[in-house]
Write an enzyme that holds these catalytic residues in place. Structure first.
Site, PDB file in Angstrom:
ATOM      1  N   ASP A 177      24.002  32.991  15.736  1.00 25.50           N
ATOM      2  CA  ASP A 177      24.711  32.401  14.603  1.00 25.50           C
ATOM      3  C   ASP A 177      26.139  32.925  14.586  1.00 25.50           C
ATOM      4  O   ASP A 177      26.488  33.872  15.300  1.00 25.50           O
ATOM      5  CB  ASP A 177      23.984  32.625  13.274  1.00 25.50           C
ATOM      6  N   ASN A 185      34.267  28.474   6.402  1.00 23.78           N
ATOM      7  CA  ASN A 185      33.944  27.147   5.890  1.00 23.78           C
ATOM      8  C   ASN A 185      34.502  26.965   4.478  1.00 23.78           C
ATOM      9  O   ASN A 185      35.083  25.924   4.149  1.00 23.78           O
ATOM     10  CB  ASN A 185      32.425  26.966   5.895  1.00 23.78           C
ATOM     11  N   ASP A 194      32.903  21.915  10.416  1.00 24.60           N
ATOM     12  CA  ASP A 194      32.163  21.029  11.337  1.00 24.60           C
ATOM     13  C   ASP A 194      32.755  21.087  12.739  1.00 24.60           C
ATOM     14  O   ASP A 194      32.018  21.093  13.741  1.00 24.60           O
ATOM     15  CB  ASP A 194      32.196  19.588  10.827  1.00 24.60           C
ATOM     16  N   ASP A 220      24.776  27.271  10.817  1.00 28.38           N
ATOM     17  CA  ASP A 220      25.376  27.872  12.014  1.00 28.38           C
ATOM     18  C   ASP A 220      24.313  28.573  12.859  1.00 28.38           C
ATOM     19  O   ASP A 220      24.616  29.511  13.585  1.00 28.38           O
ATOM     20  CB  ASP A 220      26.484  28.854  11.624  1.00 28.38           C
TER      21      ASP A 220
END
Length: 296
Positions: A177, A185, A194, A220
């Site tokens: 991750d 984000n 994204d 993620d």
């Protein structure tokens, strides 16, 4: 290779009952039985095997293949013949694919005509099977990154573990991750988030071997199934991921890094215990130096 023959089934010409207008009762029953069998499966290889049993009554074939782009299938036991004969299949004037017969003797004019008639039986089952295959592929794909999704991961992990047990091979599982992805984000917006996820997905894809599989679970969270695994192969993948991240302009711009954890399957594992051990390795790695793999 002989000249391509075009088999065109236009909508206004195709009629399931018209097919049986000619011929005796026995032939009609056999044709009906063939049509019923072909329509009872959505698997391309099954369709081809059923069809080949009928085609083999008229020609000496050692193999039968169907191709359409990346879609390729063949009957069981297909092998090279003395020659090949190809037929391009069309449905409503749209290209459907190519049937290739590996043959041992030339096809007579009469039997060629029979094959052309028989192709009318296989066109619609093949079309349905391709649509089904495409729909299943979409159901197994993560729409953002194009990677396989969690549903497909569950299937592939089970298959890989079975294969490893059967052939006494080693399979590795890596989970990954992004570090502090939520902060990136929230700060820069979901569109940037994204794009980061897509870039990271590409970094993983270019870092694995052709025999390995990459998946996105959501958010993620990612996973890699490494078949024929060794500590060396996992180390190489780690280094490649590190290089791919450092060479990606977007990931570098937003200072993106990742944590990785991995483990090898043991003979007592089921899918749940195998994954949980890899996930525990990732958890431990999250509290240490990114990109240093942990064996549990």
């Amino acid at each position: 290779m002989q000249t391509l023959d075009l088999i065109d089934s236009r909508a206004y010409e195709y009629n399931a009952f018209k097919i049986f207008e000619s011929g005796n009762t026995e032939n009609t029953q056999r044709k009906l039985a063939l049509m019923e069998q072909l329509q009872c499966t959505l698997e391309l290889d099954n369709i081809l095997n059923i069809f080949a049993m009928e085609a083999a009554k008229y020609i000496s074939l050692s193999g039968l293949y169907f191709t359409q782009g990346d879609v390729r299938t063949a009957i069981r036991g297909s092998r090279q013949g003395k020659a090949e004969r190809q037929f391009s299949l069309k449905l409503n004037n749209e290209f459907l694919g190519v049937l290739t017969y590996a043959i041992n003797t030339p096809i007579s004019v009469a039997n060629n005509k029979i094959l052309e008639e028989l192709h009318q039986y296989i066109i619609h089952p093949i079309n349905n099977a391709i649509k089904y295959k495409n729909a299943m592929a979409l159901a197994m794909q993560d729409s953002l990154t194009g990677l396989a999704n969690r549903r497909y991961f569950d299937e592939q992990l089970k298959r890989a573990m079975h294969h490893a047990n059967r052939h006494k091979r080693q399979v590795g599982l890596m989970v990954a991750d992004l570090n502090k992805f939520k902060i990136v984000n929230d700060t820069h917006g979901h569109n940037i988030g994204d794009e980061i996820l897509k870039s990271f997905a590409k970094a993983l894809q270019v870092s694995v071997r052709d025999s390995d599989s990459v998946f996105r679970f959501g958010g993620d969270e990612f996973a890699i199934i490494v078949e024929e695994a060794s500590e060396q192969s996992l180390y190489v993948i780690e280094m490649r991921i590190k290089d791919a991240i450092s060479n990606d302009a977007l990931l570098t711009k937003y200072n993106v890094s990742c944590s990785l954890g991995y483990t090898f399957m043991n003979r007592a594992d089921d899918e749940k215990s195998f994954f949980e051990r890899a996930d525990q390795a990732l958890y431990k790695q999250k509290h240490g130096r990114p990109l240093t793999l942990s064996i549990v």
